[in-house]
Motif scaffolding. Sequence first.
Motif, short mmCIF file in Angstrom:
data_model
loop_
_atom_site.label_atom_id
_atom_site.label_comp_id
_atom_site.label_asym_id
_atom_site.label_seq_id
_atom_site.Cartn_x
_atom_site.Cartn_y
_atom_site.Cartn_z
N PHE A 166 -3.07 2.60 -15.29
CA PHE A 166 -3.36 1.27 -14.68
C PHE A 166 -4.84 1.35 -14.04
O PHE A 166 -5.46 0.40 -14.20
N ILE A 167 -5.10 2.36 -13.33
CA ILE A 167 -6.45 2.56 -12.73
C ILE A 167 -7.43 2.38 -13.77
O ILE A 167 -8.42 1.77 -13.59
N ILE A 168 -7.34 3.08 -14.94
CA ILE A 168 -8.44 3.14 -16.21
C ILE A 168 -8.53 1.88 -16.76
O ILE A 168 -9.65 1.28 -16.84
N ILE A 169 -7.37 1.04 -17.09
CA ILE A 169 -7.60 -0.26 -17.56
C ILE A 169 -8.06 -1.31 -16.81
O ILE A 169 -9.10 -1.91 -17.16
N MET A 170 -7.87 -1.37 -15.59
CA MET A 170 -8.04 -2.10 -14.51
C MET A 170 -9.72 -1.94 -14.21
O MET A 170 -10.68 -2.89 -14.28
N SER A 171 -10.19 -0.58 -14.18
CA SER A 171 -11.69 -0.37 -13.99
C SER A 171 -12.42 -0.75 -15.13
O SER A 171 -13.39 -1.21 -15.03
N LEU A 172 -11.97 -0.66 -16.41
CA LEU A 172 -12.66 -1.02 -17.77
C LEU A 172 -12.66 -2.30 -17.71
O LEU A 172 -14.01 -3.04 -18.01
N ALA A 173 -11.71 -3.28 -17.33
CA ALA A 173 -11.77 -4.80 -17.19
C ALA A 173 -12.62 -5.35 -16.35
O ALA A 173 -13.67 -6.26 -16.60
N ILE A 174 -12.72 -4.83 -15.11
CA ILE A 174 -13.64 -5.38 -14.20
C ILE A 174 -15.02 -4.68 -14.33
O ILE A 174 -15.94 -5.82 -14.15
N THR A 175 -15.24 -3.79 -14.96
CA THR A 175 -16.62 -3.26 -15.38
C THR A 175 -17.28 -4.39 -16.49
O THR A 175 -18.30 -4.96 -16.49
N ALA A 176 -16.28 -4.64 -17.35
CA ALA A 176 -16.81 -5.72 -18.49
C ALA A 176 -17.16 -6.96 -17.92
O ALA A 176 -18.11 -7.46 -18.43
N GLN A 177 -16.22 -7.58 -17.05
CA GLN A 177 -16.49 -8.65 -16.40
C GLN A 177 -17.56 -8.66 -15.60
O GLN A 177 -18.47 -9.61 -15.74
N PHE A 178 -17.97 -7.79 -14.91
CA PHE A 178 -19.10 -7.81 -14.19
C PHE A 178 -20.48 -7.41 -14.79
O PHE A 178 -21.33 -8.37 -14.70
N VAL A 179 -20.46 -6.75 -15.78
CA VAL A 179 -21.68 -6.57 -16.60
C VAL A 179 -22.01 -7.70 -17.43
O VAL A 179 -23.15 -8.27 -17.44
N LEU A 180 -20.92 -8.26 -18.18
CA LEU A 180 -21.39 -9.43 -18.89
C LEU A 180 -21.35 -10.66 -18.04
O LEU A 180 -22.43 -11.37 -18.49
N GLY A 181 -20.85 -11.02 -17.23
CA GLY A 181 -20.86 -12.09 -16.35
C GLY A 181 -22.01 -12.22 -15.43
O GLY A 181 -22.54 -13.25 -15.01
N ASN A 182 -22.29 -11.01 -14.64
CA ASN A 182 -23.34 -11.05 -13.54
C ASN A 182 -24.73 -10.36 -13.79
O ASN A 182 -25.58 -10.44 -13.11
#
Length: 347
Positions: free
Chosen positions: A263-279
């Motif tokens: 759960f922690i790994i999946i959420m960490s990867l998803a949040i990182t992808a959103q942050f890098v691409l969006g911000n």
Amino acid sequence: MSEHIERIISSTKVLHFISVCVAILASVALAFCLIFTKSVSMPFVIAVLIYTVLAPMIRFLTKKTKMPNLLILSLTFLAVCGLTALVAIFIYNSIGSFISGADAYREKLIDIANWATFTASKYNFHIDNAFILDALRNLPVFTFVKSLGSVLLSLSISTFLVIIILFFFFAGSRAAEQKTTKESKTMQEIQSRISFYITVKVAVSLITGIVVWIILGAFNVELAFMFGFITFFLNFIPNVGSIVAVLLPVPVIFLQYGLGSRFIIIMSLAITAQFVLGNIIEPKVMGSAVDMHPVTVICALVVWSLIWGIAGAFLAVPLTAAIQVVMARFKTTAPLAELMAGRIPSF
């Protein structure tokens, strides 16, 4: 002489004040008009935005290829209709798969409720397990399906209106091109900024959706493709959309894996992808194409959401950008356009 100059200055200030008041009243009246005519005005605006994005491409193909303009217009219109049909089919299939798996999700929720009740009893916390299980077994799935059906029907009608209006835009564009070959600077700037914004937004949102789908699919998360598809659309809503896109898969991931390491790994990867691409990536690519301060974007999001709901949130930035370009062309409203860009205007 000085008294005469003072009278002119004071009268100019009064006229300026009256103009501002009239503009505010007109804006409020227009907002109420858009709310009451939502069923027609919203599809019309969406069709205008779609045509604004496609118009530069149509002109480019007309100049660079030997195909007739009418053929290019027809092929573009058919491509839009085909893409709309594919999206509609995918949404229908995704909802169907979600509803068919409702019983499995209910059973997982019951298992979690039993575990939570048993764990709480160890620490002398008494929970009415029978009430919770009864509520879970009687989840209003069919009521949800019924309400969802009415939403999809309304969406289908709006989509049909968009296609009809877009058809008339395509049909009239050839006649307009024959009459004049030179567009006004204001229209060119509006078209350029909105087209560039939507193109970049589509590209970044598509990459984000694919990355989220790959992350969830790599861990065999159920409905991974649907969550990637939803992420693509939610990324069009500034600031808020990416947060909602990250939070949406949380219940499904929790039901599958609990609060463990996966759960922690999946959420960490998803949040990182959103942050890098969006911000990081998107602002660098976008540059100053949308010359608006972040506070202006938030205010636009709130205002257009109040007027047109979720659709207004999607359309907030391109519509506000178009309004800003128009306001910058007039001396009275130019200072407000500068303020929207985060610059202190000189009155």
